[in-house]
Design an enzyme around this catalytic site. Structure first.
Site, PDB file in Angstrom:
ATOM      1  N   GLN A  11      -9.362   8.211  12.452  1.00 43.08           N
ATOM      2  CA  GLN A  11     -10.742   8.391  12.913  1.00 43.08           C
ATOM      3  C   GLN A  11     -11.357   9.699  12.439  1.00 43.08           C
ATOM      4  OE1 GLN A  11     -10.967   9.488  17.414  1.00 43.08           O
ATOM      5  NE2 GLN A  11      -9.202   8.152  17.194  1.00 43.08           N
ATOM      6  N   MET A  12     -10.524  10.693  12.105  1.00 38.94           N
ATOM      7  CA  MET A  12     -11.062  11.961  11.612  1.00 38.94           C
ATOM      8  C   MET A  12     -11.068  12.000  10.075  1.00 38.94           C
ATOM      9  SD  MET A  12     -11.997  13.522  14.335  1.00 38.94           S
ATOM     10  CE  MET A  12     -12.190  15.288  13.978  1.00 38.94           C
ATOM     11  N   HIS A  13     -10.890  10.883   9.444  1.00 38.17           N
ATOM     12  CA  HIS A  13     -10.896  10.781   7.981  1.00 38.17           C
ATOM     13  C   HIS A  13     -12.306  10.355   7.570  1.00 38.17           C
ATOM     14  CE1 HIS A  13      -9.897   9.580   3.935  1.00 38.17           C
ATOM     15  NE2 HIS A  13      -8.613   9.754   4.114  1.00 38.17           N
ATOM     16  N   ASN A  65       0.834  -1.203   0.000  1.00 40.10           N
ATOM     17  CA  ASN A  65       0.000   0.000   0.000  1.00 40.10           C
ATOM     18  C   ASN A  65       0.861   1.243   0.000  1.00 40.10           C
ATOM     19  OD1 ASN A  65      -2.870   1.146   0.552  1.00 40.10           O
ATOM     20  ND2 ASN A  65      -1.543   2.241   2.004  1.00 40.10           N
ATOM     21  N   GLU A  66       0.672   2.102  -0.984  1.00 42.54           N
ATOM     22  CA  GLU A  66       1.344   3.413  -1.029  1.00 42.54           C
ATOM     23  C   GLU A  66       2.833   3.326  -0.729  1.00 42.54           C
ATOM     24  OE1 GLU A  66      -0.880   5.942   1.611  1.00 42.54           O
ATOM     25  OE2 GLU A  66      -2.553   6.129   0.237  1.00 42.54           O
ATOM     26  N   GLU A 110      -7.964   5.300  -4.255  1.00 40.61           N
ATOM     27  CA  GLU A 110      -8.542   6.001  -3.103  1.00 40.61           C
ATOM     28  C   GLU A 110      -8.849   7.425  -3.549  1.00 40.61           C
ATOM     29  OE1 GLU A 110      -6.062   5.822   0.381  1.00 40.61           O
ATOM     30  OE2 GLU A 110      -5.673   3.683   0.169  1.00 40.61           O
ATOM     31  N   TRP A 124      -4.938  14.117   7.959  1.00 39.39           N
ATOM     32  CA  TRP A 124      -3.467  14.127   8.015  1.00 39.39           C
ATOM     33  C   TRP A 124      -2.814  15.392   7.481  1.00 39.39           C
ATOM     34  CZ3 TRP A 124      -2.352  14.685   2.953  1.00 39.39           C
ATOM     35  CH2 TRP A 124      -3.222  14.098   2.017  1.00 39.39           C
TER      36      TRP A 124
END
Ligand code: ZN
Ligand code: ZN
Ligand code: ZN
Lengths: 633, 633, 633
Positions: free
Chosen positions: C364-366, C143-144, C315, C323
């Site tokens: 969690q803030m995404h 991933n990435e 994505e 972030w």
């Protein structure tokens, strides 16, 4: 005084068949000197003990036979990898505790005894082989001590030697505890081996501890250099030189210079303006391709003092360099201006760095007199022009100065250890004073703080020298010209404590600093005429007040010619203060603006135009980057 | 309430023959208290077990005999070098993994058991020897916990104790994995010993992991302090005190305070404005020599809460200090203003730091009541003036407040762990709310988030408290005044996850935050009347809209008096919101501008002028740095 | 071309009973794809060898049965703690020498053989189990790559492998010494095992050393990825994909892409504008909730080249993320605009990240398509709208471009190693050229520097490619359209030395760069029409001058259509240069302002409005965040 030109050459970078043509072309360009060898250790000794001096013999022969004088450098700034593999702990360690690895240069700790032994060995071999060689007309020790922040190392070797140094200095832990005030915060030691280096402490280390470490670090440079000069002296009569840098203050150049015959420095006006001067964007843009108008002169005057009158430029910028944040090209003819300014300040030689631009490695974007394809770069013709002009201009004699500025390396360290204001810096202060003198058109001598006789001067400045030696205090007291001390002058003991009586504590001057203020850039202290910035000191005492704040407090006091200035004046205020002092002493001043600067020799006045536009000097037009000289009448 | 003055004294710094005169001069100045001993370990025990208490006996005798009350500090903030040599791993470790070395102070990790044993030993010895000494009227534990970022340590000792702490809290790795959401990114553990400290991770650590580490770090301070209070309680009835700092949030002062009798703090208004407040250059320049007009009051009110009503200033700035980026001198009479403001907020004692400026070591540029040459510094007369005024001003009774502001240390940690906006900070938000209250001329009580009864207040603010305890939710629900929650209030679980239902999730208030926005300084959210900066929350639900954005979205909602504010208002908007709330509750406000501030006691109103210019209070002129008081009518 | 939507789903984050409803809701939303598994290693193998694939079997069954196509990720970006405990030296090491610890993700060094073995094992197990599963329609490796600066590691494992890589490349230390120019500063090696990684050197390392280390680091990513594709190819015919990031340049995506079937990338327009683009505050404020108008298109075009025509968005940002320095919410309907822009540039699939916002851990803030409380977030309806529009809009065919821009990863590394100007960056330069093309309304193909045939294009740009491959030089020489090379193009050898003849050294173009200048932001080089910023090159040679400085120096030269541009034009100047070139080639341009951007497919023109205000396209009003399409005529 004989004026000469030279260049820096790396025969090991080029095929041997090019050497002869290079040498001939140097002579054609009018060069006298060629510096070689200072980074060549891996070619002189590719593996331990496998000495390969033949190529160097031949290079010296070729250059010498062409009529050039050779400066031979000791190669100790670049030990080969095998030296580091043999002594893995010889690497300097940064303030975070990380070893500074092999792969560039100056990768050694001055305190490492094993590395010192390797240096002794290679320098002895070179001295024995070339000490009597008639082509070797000067030696350079190492290269640019202190460059890339390499004076100070937090290695185990440094720690061991620091403890020895402290034991020698203080003799007992109790004496050290008293000198440092270690009772504060329970920092007392019972054994010298308990003392660590002052990095990574929770908050700042004891300033006396830190200052002693910086003194020690400077002493290590001095003894490292002396190790080499002691060897060289046994084998050669040629002058010994080191090439210092600009605004490197972390070792005492006067101390290193005492073991050498000539001081030299590496002058990169455009790089230094970009990477190591506080200035506005406007100033940096205006002088982008010329350099700051005072930075070179300051170092010329400083290193003339370090060299006790004898000094050179060992590396002179001549085109774009590779290492500054931005790397513009000089204005046409700047390489001529810089050389003539050096000569006007008394330089014996100016060596352009470097002969031919290397197409590889770290400095491949650093211009030379020749391009990588062996064609001439613009500065080659400028060097030839300077050589021609040297032929035609008669010797202009030795300059004198009415004005002296005292410069003191330990004060720079003490300011660094305990600035008290975030933008406080000893060089910055001293350079501001120097600039104010220059803007008044004055010739200046820079003197060490060990000076004991000021009788040849009319005006003496000693800003920011935290601790004045007794001999200098005596000289100042007996001085019958104008002296301006302060700010901060003589306000600390040599161990960086506050003395009683409080400073400046100069006999005959009834003035004490009761408390001080550091001031952010957004604020200032208005004077009746002018303003103080960065710093202000509150004075008490009966001395005459020579300058007042708007609220009536003393900003400068004096007794006859002895002045104490209680703050950091802004540039205009400082220029006025100096103009007034000059008037008092009958020193004639010229108010210069922008990029015009003067320097008088015994017989001539030189005028340099650092501005990007033409300027007028009397009736004379001086073009951008122009140099003008006229007989003194 | 008895108001007293004091000072901080270091007999070990001065020749014993000076002690007597110093003590007499303190009494002459009108001082009651003298704090000693907190950094003296190397003099009490120069080598392991070599106890040297005689000098301290004599110092206490001299001071006590002069009529002074002694505060005795435990010396655990400065263990001598031999302690560190005995326990080399007791040093705290920084976030890069570097041990923070000996050579200044606070060089210990709170989690190191060996060092805790040494502390137990020295504190026991002191408690046994001086616990019943009639001159010792108070004890101070250690010194300024958390100063120089010393709460958090990434040492092996901390790692060991953190694992124990986690095992106690969660009992099984699975429970911890669930609580932290470790299934995310495969961060699951099968053993507590697998868990590392959350530094040097590739990108940010799990916020629950990080937050638990900060909770643990706070708990270590609490237990370290309790170790000392448990010993002291056995030997003395004198009150136990710790001296907190300004804007140090990394341990829970309410928790530490629970084991102490009195809270005290070290108030450095000018240093704190320079080094730890977000403010414009204009604001910092205007209040350069006075400090921010609300910073002191905020901490007075905070520590009054921490001390459950009893609080002191243990160190009061009185002149320039040495440690801020810039260190100007206070305006004349500021040392008086600061003292009277503390008294108006209920302080029992104000101790000026320090008696005489030390001429050596780290704080040699930190002013005292006396200069290093033993002459009076300007603040000595100001202290004497305050002492005289205390004599003449009758006790003004215990103040009350209509307004309460809830303050919650764990929220500060959670904001730090997961700010969501680069300029987000819990203190900054809370202090903005406090300032808006002050600008309205209000008396404020600061309350812990454990508060369960709000019935004595009319207006309660709880901005930014990420997780509200059940008891506080109940109290808010039952509250019949005006409450303003938000932004961010009750939007996270105590483990720093997002709860369902979504926050704020207050019974009776039908409002949910659907998503949030952090906003750079260049942008804002315009309101119908005002604007939001930094942060905005999008709400859904049926609650009444009390404030709207220009585009019609809810910016504040309410049910009767219970409000939720969905963003960070700029100062003017916030001042208006509070003025409106006060009007609703019949609380009278005074709109203050610039540097004028109020504080009412039971019988008097005090007005302080923080501005550098004179100001008007009604018909009264209050000079710069002036204090005015008048009976309440 | 089939256009599809998808999402990223973490069945392991949610109770199994939710899976079915989630799957049904995805289908309802119009989604085709669901990506799973890429961070699930700790659930697949909680302890060494304890394989737990049943839950994944069931998750795939549930999703597949609902009609979704599954993309299965290999979980190698997040090795569980037990893997790290088994191989403690597998952690990457940062440039300071600190291991980058477990506790987030990507905590591995690409060079560690032990970790490669673990990857081989887990990928083989997954390939064997799911390679033939009919629901698995694609695979994602890891991933990435490179995210969080993870390409480069200074570990011992990296050092070992780097020495092997160098030995393979150079065969003898002498060859390496010559290639790097190690004679400079005595950096010569006699054994490959003497060579260290180029971090922590005293000053910069040899640029050839540094560049080879960056090449090696890229190769390690390539071989790490190939290790996985070699295994997967044996077990599956499904396409293999990796999800690249935005502005990650430290490995060669063309090299990685050669082993994959489809390129995909993770597009976070708002986060990237905030955290990785040089732009004025005004620009960042104007596009705060939309992202930069060219950043997405640039990567679409780049990754279309990397995927040899086949590419996806794996994505897609759909709401605020967690972030970036600041995390505002997108304008309404931006999630639609971003998807359609991807489709217009040829994307086969757009997967929204993520399905449901996780209430725990780092992200969690995404935001997700669903909120943590399972209610729809705003973007869910936007995804549904896009799905509907895909149904109604006929396939618009494969786009073509008249214009090509060459992009070369090794040039990015070489610029980073030796920028010569502090604000110099290869991406920044290339993106400036791309923007100037876009502002002219052009379709652009990005091509690798390995391109050997340019015959389908009319205009080709190759700025900043330090070393042109022979095949590309031949193609440029034979090209009969307009080519614009420079600045810096072909001015270095592949080993980062200066070639002779001096660059650009293009047959038929008589031009050589004699010296260069980097220029600070406060300065520029005025042209007759426009200006150069950042960089200027001085040319000599007989080529025709196509553009001049105000002082008459050549700023662009040419021979027929082949141009060399000797500096970095400011945006307006560059736009003009490109407009002129297009006119010459008969390419029609549209001058776009602000946020309006075009993209033509074979049959339609798409117009996107990135501005926060409505804009006019001919007679059509396009609202903020609007998309308009019209048939090409
Ligand atoms: Zn250097
Ligand atoms: Zn480190
Ligand atoms: Zn990422």
């Amino acid at each position: 005084m004989k004026r000469t030109l030279g260049t820096c050459y790396y025969p090991e970078h080029w095929p041997e068949q090019m050497w002869q043509a290079d040498a001939a072309r140097m002579v054609d360009t009018g060069l006298t000197w060629v510096r070689i060898g200072e980074f060549a250790w891996s070619r002189l000794e590719p593996t331990p003990g496998d000495l390969q001096f033949d190529w160097l013999d031949r290079a010296i022969d070729v250059l010498g036979a062409a009529g050039l004088k050779v400066i031979l450098g000791t190669p100790t700034a670049t030990p080969p990898k095998w030296v580091v593999d043999k002594h893995p702990d010889m690497l300097a360690v940064d303030a975070n505790g990380h070893p500074r690895k092999f792969g560039s240069r100056r990768h050694y700790c001055f305190s490492h005894q094993g590395y010192r032994d390797e240096c002794r060995r290679i320098v002895t071999l070179l001295a024995e082989r070339y000490g009597a060689n008639p082509h070797i007309a000067a030696w350079q020790t190492d290269n640019e001590y202190g460059c890339h922040d390499t004076t100070v190392s937090y290695s185990d070797a440094a720690c061991r030697e620091f403890r020895n140094w402290l034991a020698q200095k203080y003799q007992s832990p109790d004496a050290l505890n008293r000198a440092w005030g270690n009772v504060f915060w329970s920092m007392e030691y019972t054994d010298f081996d308990q003392i660590d280096l002052p990095n990574l402490t929770v908050t700042e280390a004891n300033p006396s501890h830190h200052l002693d470490f910086l003194r020690f670090s400077s002493d290590q440079v001095v003894s490292f250099n002396r190790l080499q000069t002691d060897i060289l002296r046994k084998h050669t009569d040629a002058p010994l030189i080191h090439n210092y840098m600009g605004r490197v203050l972390d070792f005492d150049h006067f101390d290193v210079g005492a073991d050498l015959d000539i001081a030299s420095w590496d002058s990169y006006p455009i790089g230094f303006l970009s990477d190591r001067l506080e200035a506005t964007d406007d100033h940096k843009t205006r002088f982008l391709r010329q350099g700051d108008p005072d930075m070179q002169a300051f170092h010329h005057d400083l290193y003339r003092a370090v060299g006790r009158g004898r000094w050179w430029i060992m590396e002179q910028q001549l085109g774009p360099v590779n290492w500054a944040p931005y790397n513009p090209a000089p204005l046409p003819v700047m390489a001529r201006l810089w050389a003539w300014e050096a000569f006007a300040h008394g330089s014996e030689a100016v060596c352009y760095f470097r002969w031919r631009q290397a197409p590889f490695a770290q400095e491949q974007m650093h211009a030379g007199l020749l391009r990588p394809d062996n064609e001439p770069a613009p500065a080659l013709a400028e060097a030839r022009q300077v050589a021609d002009e040297i032929e035609t201009l008669p010797d202009t004699g030795t300059a004198t100065a009415d004005v002296a500025l005292i410069f003191d390396y330990p004060s720079a360290w003490a300011w660094q250890v305990q600035p008290q204001g975030a933008d406080f810096d000893y060089f910055r202060l001293t350079f501001a004073f120097y600039k104010a003198l220059r803007v008044n058109g004055l010739n200046i001598d820079i003197l060490p703080s060990t000076t004991a006789d000021l009788s040849t001067y009319k005006l003496v400045l000693a800003p920011g020298i935290l601790s004045l030696p007794d001999a200098l205090i005596t000289a100042l007291t007996q001085f019958d010209g104008t002296a301006i001390l302060g700010p901060r002058t003589n306000t600390k003991t040599p161990n960086l404590s506050i003395p009683t009586p409080l400073g400046p504590n100069i006999p005959c001057l009834d003035a004490r600093i009761t408390h001080t203020e550091s001031i952010p850039p957004s604020a200032d202290i208005p004077l009746e005429n002018g303003r103080m910035v960065h710093w202000f000191e509150h004075l008490e005492g009966a001395a005459d007040v020579a300058l007042k704040t708007k609220t009536g407090a003393a900003a400068m006091v004096r007794n006859s010619g002895l002045h104490y200035l209680a703050g950091w004046p802004d540039p205009d205020t400082l220029t006025d203060i100096i103009k007034t002092a000059c008037a008092r002493e009958g020193i004639s001043t010229h108010t210069l603006t922008d990029g015009l600067r003067l320097r008088n020799t015994a017989t001539h006045r030189f005028i340099f135009n650092y501005a990007p536009d033409a300027a007028k000097w009397g009736d004379t037009d001086i073009p951008a980057a122009g140099v003008h000289w006229e007989p003194l009448v």
